[in-house]
Design a protein around this motif. Sequence first.
Motif, PDB file in Angstrom:
ATOM      1  N   UNK A  36      15.698 -92.905  60.089  1.00 60.23           N
ATOM      2  CA  UNK A  36      16.176 -91.524  60.024  1.00 60.23           C
ATOM      3  C   UNK A  36      17.585 -91.478  59.433  1.00 60.23           C
ATOM      4  N   UNK A  37      18.439 -92.417  59.809  1.00 58.60           N
ATOM      5  CA  UNK A  37      19.792 -92.468  59.257  1.00 58.60           C
ATOM      6  C   UNK A  37      19.739 -92.718  57.760  1.00 58.60           C
ATOM      7  N   UNK A  38      18.901 -93.657  57.334  1.00 53.73           N
ATOM      8  CA  UNK A  38      18.760 -93.960  55.898  1.00 53.73           C
ATOM      9  C   UNK A  38      18.256 -92.727  55.147  1.00 53.73           C
ATOM     10  N   UNK A  39      17.305 -92.015  55.710  1.00 51.92           N
ATOM     11  CA  UNK A  39      16.792 -90.803  55.060  1.00 51.92           C
ATOM     12  C   UNK A  39      17.860 -89.719  54.974  1.00 51.92           C
ATOM     13  N   UNK A  40      18.703 -89.615  55.992  1.00 58.20           N
ATOM     14  CA  UNK A  40      19.797 -88.639  55.951  1.00 58.20           C
ATOM     15  C   UNK A  40      20.785 -88.988  54.836  1.00 58.20           C
ATOM     16  N   UNK A  41      21.066 -90.269  54.672  1.00 56.76           N
ATOM     17  CA  UNK A  41      21.956 -90.702  53.588  1.00 56.76           C
ATOM     18  C   UNK A  41      21.315 -90.382  52.238  1.00 56.76           C
ATOM     19  N   UNK A  42      20.031 -90.682  52.096  1.00 54.30           N
ATOM     20  CA  UNK A  42      19.319 -90.397  50.847  1.00 54.30           C
ATOM     21  C   UNK A  42      19.313 -88.905  50.549  1.00 54.30           C
ATOM     22  N   UNK A  43      19.106 -88.082  51.570  1.00 54.05           N
ATOM     23  CA  UNK A  43      19.126 -86.626  51.382  1.00 54.05           C
ATOM     24  C   UNK A  43      20.495 -86.153  50.906  1.00 54.05           C
ATOM     25  N   UNK A  44      21.550 -86.730  51.474  1.00 53.21           N
ATOM     26  CA  UNK A  44      22.901 -86.356  51.081  1.00 53.21           C
ATOM     27  C   UNK A  44      23.150 -86.691  49.608  1.00 53.21           C
ATOM     28  N   UNK A  45      22.646 -87.831  49.182  1.00 48.46           N
ATOM     29  CA  UNK A  45      22.801 -88.231  47.777  1.00 48.46           C
ATOM     30  C   UNK A  45      22.043 -87.270  46.867  1.00 48.46           C
ATOM     31  N   UNK A  46      20.843 -86.900  47.262  1.00 45.91           N
ATOM     32  CA  UNK A  46      20.041 -85.974  46.459  1.00 45.91           C
ATOM     33  C   UNK A  46      20.682 -84.595  46.373  1.00 45.91           C
ATOM     34  N   UNK A  47      21.341 -84.170  47.444  1.00 43.05           N
ATOM     35  CA  UNK A  47      21.975 -82.849  47.471  1.00 43.05           C
ATOM     36  C   UNK A  47      23.251 -82.798  46.631  1.00 43.05           C
TER      37      UNK A  47
END
Length: 71
Positions: A36-47
Motif C-alpha cells: 500500500x505504501x509503494x502504491x501511494x508513492x506510485x500514485x504521487x508520482x503519477x499525479x
Amino acid sequence: VQVMTLSSQIEEEIIQSLIQTEQGIQLAMDAQRMQKIVLQIADMIEEHPEIASQPILLTSPTVRRHVFRIT
C-alpha cells in the motif's frame, strides 16, 4: 529540484516496524501494508508529471534503506 517526502505518520509506522536481528535491523511490516505504501508513492508520482522522469523521495536516514528496499 523537486522532491517528494513521506508523511511523518508513514515514517513513524516504518520505524515502529523495525526489529533488531542477528543480521542487523530488519523491517517487519505486513506485506500488504508495504504494498500500500509503494502504491501511494506510485500514485504521487503519477499525479505530478514534473517529477515522473526522475522522482526523488526524501526520507529520514533511519528509514531510507528500508524504503529503498520496498520500492
